[in-house]
Design a protein around this motif. Structure first.
Motif, PDB file in Angstrom:
ATOM      1  N   ALA A 160       0.018  -6.425 -40.388  1.00 43.59           N
ATOM      2  CA  ALA A 160      -0.367  -7.792 -40.035  1.00 43.59           C
ATOM      3  C   ALA A 160      -1.618  -8.159 -40.827  1.00 43.59           C
ATOM      4  CB  ALA A 160      -0.633  -7.899 -38.541  1.00 43.59           C
ATOM      5  N   ALA A 161      -1.651  -9.381 -41.314  1.00 46.87           N
ATOM      6  CA  ALA A 161      -2.779  -9.808 -42.141  1.00 46.87           C
ATOM      7  C   ALA A 161      -3.270 -11.175 -41.705  1.00 46.87           C
ATOM      8  CB  ALA A 161      -2.357  -9.848 -43.610  1.00 46.87           C
ATOM      9  N   ARG A 162      -4.584 -11.393 -41.907  1.00 46.51           N
ATOM     10  CA  ARG A 162      -5.178 -12.715 -41.724  1.00 46.51           C
ATOM     11  C   ARG A 162      -5.840 -13.105 -43.033  1.00 46.51           C
ATOM     12  NH1 ARG A 162      -5.101 -15.006 -36.921  1.00 46.51           N
ATOM     13  NH2 ARG A 162      -4.496 -13.743 -35.116  1.00 46.51           N
ATOM     14  N   LEU A 163      -5.401 -14.208 -43.589  1.00 43.15           N
ATOM     15  CA  LEU A 163      -5.865 -14.642 -44.901  1.00 43.15           C
ATOM     16  C   LEU A 163      -6.613 -15.957 -44.768  1.00 43.15           C
ATOM     17  CD1 LEU A 163      -2.551 -13.938 -46.848  1.00 43.15           C
ATOM     18  CD2 LEU A 163      -4.538 -12.433 -46.631  1.00 43.15           C
ATOM     19  N   GLY A 164      -7.614 -16.156 -45.616  1.00 46.50           N
ATOM     20  CA  GLY A 164      -8.389 -17.391 -45.554  1.00 46.50           C
ATOM     21  C   GLY A 164      -9.052 -17.555 -44.209  1.00 46.50           C
ATOM     22  N   SER A 165      -8.812 -18.692 -43.551  1.00 49.30           N
ATOM     23  CA  SER A 165      -9.383 -18.931 -42.226  1.00 49.30           C
ATOM     24  C   SER A 165      -8.717 -18.089 -41.149  1.00 49.30           C
ATOM     25  CB  SER A 165      -9.251 -20.415 -41.874  1.00 49.30           C
ATOM     26  OG  SER A 165      -7.872 -20.761 -41.699  1.00 49.30           O
ATOM     27  N   GLY A 166      -7.503 -17.619 -41.429  1.00 53.80           N
ATOM     28  CA  GLY A 166      -6.764 -16.846 -40.440  1.00 53.80           C
ATOM     29  C   GLY A 166      -6.165 -17.675 -39.333  1.00 53.80           C
ATOM     30  N   VAL A 167      -6.272 -18.993 -39.433  1.00 55.08           N
ATOM     31  CA  VAL A 167      -5.792 -19.893 -38.371  1.00 55.08           C
ATOM     32  C   VAL A 167      -4.396 -20.387 -38.713  1.00 55.08           C
ATOM     33  CG1 VAL A 167      -6.212 -22.047 -37.148  1.00 55.08           C
ATOM     34  CG2 VAL A 167      -8.140 -20.601 -37.841  1.00 55.08           C
ATOM     35  N   GLY A 168      -3.473 -20.288 -37.754  1.00 56.81           N
ATOM     36  CA  GLY A 168      -2.112 -20.759 -37.962  1.00 56.81           C
ATOM     37  C   GLY A 168      -1.288 -19.781 -38.782  1.00 56.81           C
ATOM     38  N   PRO A 169       0.000 -20.038 -38.899  1.00 58.44           N
ATOM     39  CA  PRO A 169       0.861 -19.137 -39.660  1.00 58.44           C
ATOM     40  C   PRO A 169       0.865 -19.468 -41.153  1.00 58.44           C
ATOM     41  CG  PRO A 169       2.197 -20.831 -38.647  1.00 58.44           C
ATOM     42  CD  PRO A 169       0.772 -21.097 -38.206  1.00 58.44           C
ATOM     43  N   VAL A 170       1.116 -18.454 -41.967  1.00 58.81           N
ATOM     44  CA  VAL A 170       1.347 -18.657 -43.394  1.00 58.81           C
ATOM     45  C   VAL A 170       2.815 -19.009 -43.587  1.00 58.81           C
ATOM     46  CG1 VAL A 170       1.436 -17.545 -45.667  1.00 58.81           C
ATOM     47  CG2 VAL A 170      -0.497 -17.119 -44.128  1.00 58.81           C
ATOM     48  N   ARG A 171       3.105 -20.123 -44.233  1.00 63.22           N
ATOM     49  CA  ARG A 171       4.474 -20.555 -44.487  1.00 63.22           C
ATOM     50  C   ARG A 171       4.604 -20.938 -45.961  1.00 63.22           C
ATOM     51  NH1 ARG A 171       5.353 -18.453 -40.337  1.00 63.22           N
ATOM     52  NH2 ARG A 171       6.027 -19.394 -38.369  1.00 63.22           N
ATOM     53  N   VAL A 172       5.419 -20.206 -46.683  1.00 64.51           N
ATOM     54  CA  VAL A 172       5.663 -20.528 -48.086  1.00 64.51           C
ATOM     55  C   VAL A 172       6.917 -21.396 -48.129  1.00 64.51           C
ATOM     56  CG1 VAL A 172       5.979 -19.623 -50.408  1.00 64.51           C
ATOM     57  CG2 VAL A 172       4.613 -18.349 -48.758  1.00 64.51           C
ATOM     58  N   GLN A 173       6.707 -22.710 -48.037  1.00 59.72           N
ATOM     59  CA  GLN A 173       7.808 -23.668 -47.923  1.00 59.72           C
ATOM     60  C   GLN A 173       7.482 -24.921 -48.716  1.00 59.72           C
ATOM     61  OE1 GLN A 173       7.870 -24.360 -43.706  1.00 59.72           O
ATOM     62  NE2 GLN A 173       9.146 -22.572 -43.264  1.00 59.72           N
ATOM     63  N   ASP A 174       8.529 -25.704 -49.007  1.00 56.04           N
ATOM     64  CA  ASP A 174       8.292 -27.007 -49.613  1.00 56.04           C
ATOM     65  C   ASP A 174       8.065 -28.044 -48.512  1.00 56.04           C
ATOM     66  OD1 ASP A 174      10.776 -27.711 -48.567  1.00 56.04           O
ATOM     67  OD2 ASP A 174      11.828 -27.605 -50.490  1.00 56.04           O
ATOM     68  N   GLY A 175       7.912 -29.302 -48.910  1.00 58.26           N
ATOM     69  CA  GLY A 175       7.606 -30.344 -47.940  1.00 58.26           C
ATOM     70  C   GLY A 175       8.702 -30.599 -46.931  1.00 58.26           C
ATOM     71  N   HIS A 176       9.924 -30.120 -47.209  1.00 55.90           N
ATOM     72  CA  HIS A 176      11.046 -30.307 -46.288  1.00 55.90           C
ATOM     73  C   HIS A 176      11.312 -29.065 -45.438  1.00 55.90           C
ATOM     74  CE1 HIS A 176      12.034 -34.058 -48.311  1.00 55.90           C
ATOM     75  NE2 HIS A 176      11.951 -33.426 -49.470  1.00 55.90           N
ATOM     76  N   GLY A 177      10.432 -28.073 -45.545  1.00 60.12           N
ATOM     77  CA  GLY A 177      10.606 -26.857 -44.762  1.00 60.12           C
ATOM     78  C   GLY A 177      11.529 -25.836 -45.388  1.00 60.12           C
ATOM     79  N   ASN A 178      11.956 -26.055 -46.636  1.00 57.76           N
ATOM     80  CA  ASN A 178      12.806 -25.081 -47.324  1.00 57.76           C
ATOM     81  C   ASN A 178      11.974 -23.913 -47.837  1.00 57.76           C
ATOM     82  OD1 ASN A 178      15.269 -26.707 -47.202  1.00 57.76           O
ATOM     83  ND2 ASN A 178      14.255 -28.040 -48.698  1.00 57.76           N
ATOM     84  N   PRO A 179      12.451 -22.691 -47.673  1.00 52.58           N
ATOM     85  CA  PRO A 179      11.677 -21.532 -48.157  1.00 52.58           C
ATOM     86  C   PRO A 179      11.544 -21.541 -49.671  1.00 52.58           C
ATOM     87  CG  PRO A 179      13.888 -20.866 -47.466  1.00 52.58           C
ATOM     88  CD  PRO A 179      13.725 -22.292 -47.041  1.00 52.58           C
ATOM     89  N   LEU A 180      10.368 -21.154 -50.128  1.00 49.63           N
ATOM     90  CA  LEU A 180      10.097 -21.022 -51.556  1.00 49.63           C
ATOM     91  C   LEU A 180       9.776 -19.570 -51.875  1.00 49.63           C
ATOM     92  CD1 LEU A 180       7.751 -24.113 -52.088  1.00 49.63           C
ATOM     93  CD2 LEU A 180      10.192 -23.963 -52.629  1.00 49.63           C
ATOM     94  N   ALA A 181       9.985 -19.194 -53.120  1.00 49.29           N
ATOM     95  CA  ALA A 181       9.667 -17.839 -53.566  1.00 49.29           C
ATOM     96  C   ALA A 181       9.362 -17.887 -55.051  1.00 49.29           C
ATOM     97  CB  ALA A 181      10.821 -16.880 -53.275  1.00 49.29           C
TER      98      ALA A 181
END
Length: 515
Positions: A79-100
């Motif tokens: 488990a990791a906390r990055l930056g502020s550590g607040v909220g989840p990390v989500r790698v997605q576009d503006g429509h919620g589609n996963p990005l990689a």
């Protein structure tokens, strides 16, 4: 691999063997790398820094795991906390589609994150373009990752993001092969397809999907010379023509598509003998001799042009600057009698068109076509005689041709280059000075302005500061003489947002050549 730590700098782990690994964020594959090849030692462990394309997403909490690319088994997780550590990390576009990240570490939607019905328009486009190429006179087949996925899995590769086609010319001389490629391009355009050219043997054919959105397919041409297959992209490998034609077929996501006669031989030429084993972090390791041949024969005047270069040059002029720079005003003051000005790396031509208002011959040079068109359009609207021309400092043929043309223009001739020295590599600097010597020798001077110290401006513009002495050494190596070398602050140079009272961060250099 016995441990895993995650922080704002990246991944830190102990490595036992050099193998590829998938990195998962909360069970979503985000990127892949090789445990030793792509990491650097840090103490007793090894560090993999976060790819730049991910930086804007790395703020919050996330479970990070390393998994086997073949069977998906998770090797390590934390488990990791990055930056502020607040909220989840989500790698997605503006429509919620996963990005990689794809194999070039560019952020995109990968095939593995799309539903089968979402792939139907791409399959339709592949068939349309294959038919168009066939009608245009060649025998195309699916190539590279598209062929690999079809042979290995009868489907698209999950970590891939584009489709590739290829063909092998019936000609055996590079000049004939290039002529055929240009004839192919003209034929495709006559058929209504927009076509963009990468090189003498590389095309992108754009077709419209069912919803009207454009879909570009790369088409790599090739030929057999002295029993070696050269296929644009990466291939220069001993080959037999009967391994190519007559073509066979493969099945890709339920569609039967043309393939080389014996696909295994081409896949080994492309990916090596281990091509059957999935490697989402695969990197082409083309021999230098093959790169030089392909570049010399076919890549011509696009050597060194990439998205980073385009963003770097465009970022200096396209951010909205509409007034001439302090540098160009200074150059005009130094050269009141100049008959011809040559602005190298002119961008959208703000400085170039300003020079043109003062009379005389003014030519703007750049490699970035959209900027040249903008500059020319502005000149036309304002009734200016400025001329804009394409040139590439990474390609010697371009430099020699442009230099020979401009050396015949009226003199005295002056060359100016505003933030070009710090936007090119050593080859680009050498060719900039070669061009300047050709144009100004016994006729005028060359004026350079470049960053010598990193600042917020240089970082935003993508510039790499260069010590003045290194540039002076390059000038002397080209037979030139540094007449003047001025240290300036960005405030003195009129850089937007510059802070008063800072130390010198810029150099203005005046260079001349005499016989």
């Amino acid at each position: 691999m016995t441990d895993l730590a995650v922080d704002d700098r990246g991944l830190l782990l102990t490595v036992g063997a050099d193998v590829p690994v998938n990195v998962l964020f909360d069970d979503q594959r985000v990127f892949s790398f090789w445990l030793e090849r792509d990491t650097q030692p840090e103490g007793e462990r090894r560090r993999y820094p976060w790819p730049p394309a991910l930086h804007s997403f790395l703020d919050g909490a996330v479970d990070v795991a390393l998994a086997d690319p073949v069977d998906g088994a998770v090797w390590l997780s934390t488990a990791a906390r990055l930056g502020s550590g607040v909220g989840p990390v989500r790698v997605q576009d503006g429509h919620g589609n996963p990005l990689a990240l794809d194999k070039s570490l560019r952020l995109t939607r990968l095939f593995g994150d799309r539903d089968p019905e979402q792939m139907v328009p791409l399959l339709d486009t592949i068939e349309v373009v294959l038919s168009a190429l066939e009608a245009a006179g060649v025998e195309p087949f699916v190539a590279y990752g598209t062929l690999l996925g079809a042979v290995r899995d009868q489907d698209f590769i999950g970590h891939d993001s584009d489709a590739d086609l290829g063909y092998v010319s019936r000609f055996e001389h590079p000049a004939d092969v290039v002529r055929e490629s240009f004839a192919l391009q003209r034929r495709l355009r006559e058929m209504g397809f927009p076509v963009h050219r990468y090189s003498g043997l590389g095309l992108k054919v754009v077709a419209r999907e069912a919803d009207g959105s454009p879909r570009g397919l790369d088409v790599f041409g090739g030929f057999v010379h002295d029993d070696v297959l050269y296929l644009m992209g990466e291939v220069g490998h001993p080959f037999r023509r009967e391994w190519l034609y007559p073509r066979s077929t493969v099945v890709l996501a339920g569609r039967e598509l043309p393939a080389p006669a014996e696909p295994d031989h081409l896949l080994e030429a492309m990916y090596g003998p281990t091509w059957r084993t999935p490697d989402p972090a695969y990197k082409f390791t083309t021999p230098r001799s093959t790169q030089r041949r392909l570049s010399g024969w076919f890549r011509g005047m696009r050597v060194g042009i990439d998205e980073r270069w385009a963003r770097r040059r465009a970022g200096l002029d396209s951010a909205g600057r509409i007034t001439p720079s302090g540098f160009v005003r200074w150059v005009r003051e130094q050269e009141p009698e100049a008959a011809t000005f040559v602005d190298v790396g002119c961008g959208e031509g703000t400085d170039t068109n300003w020079l043109s208002r003062g009379g005389g011959r003014v030519v703007g040079l750049d490699f970035f076509g959209p900027d040249l068109r903008k500059g020319g359009g502005r000149a036309e609207r304002k009734g200016l005689s400025t001329e804009f021309a394409w040139a590439n400092l990474n390609e010697l043929r371009s430099v020699l041709a442009v230099g020979a043309w401009l050396a015949r223009e009226p003199g005295p001739r002056s060359v100016l280059a505003h933030h070009v020295v710090d936007a090119v590599d050593r080859t680009g600097l050498t060719n900039l000075l070669r061009l300047a010597r050709t144009v100004t020798r016994d006729s005028g001077r060359c004026y350079l302005q470049f960053q010598t110290v990193a600042t917020p401006y240089s970082r935003d513009a993508g510039l790499d500061p260069v010590p003045a002495e290194r540039v002076a050494e390059a000038v002397r190596a080209r037979g030139g003489r540094v007449e003047q070398c001025l240290d300036l602050t960005e405030e003195q140079a009129g850089v937007p947002g510059a802070v008063a009272g800072t130390d010198p961060t810029l150099c203005r250099m005046v260079v001349s050549w005499s016989r």
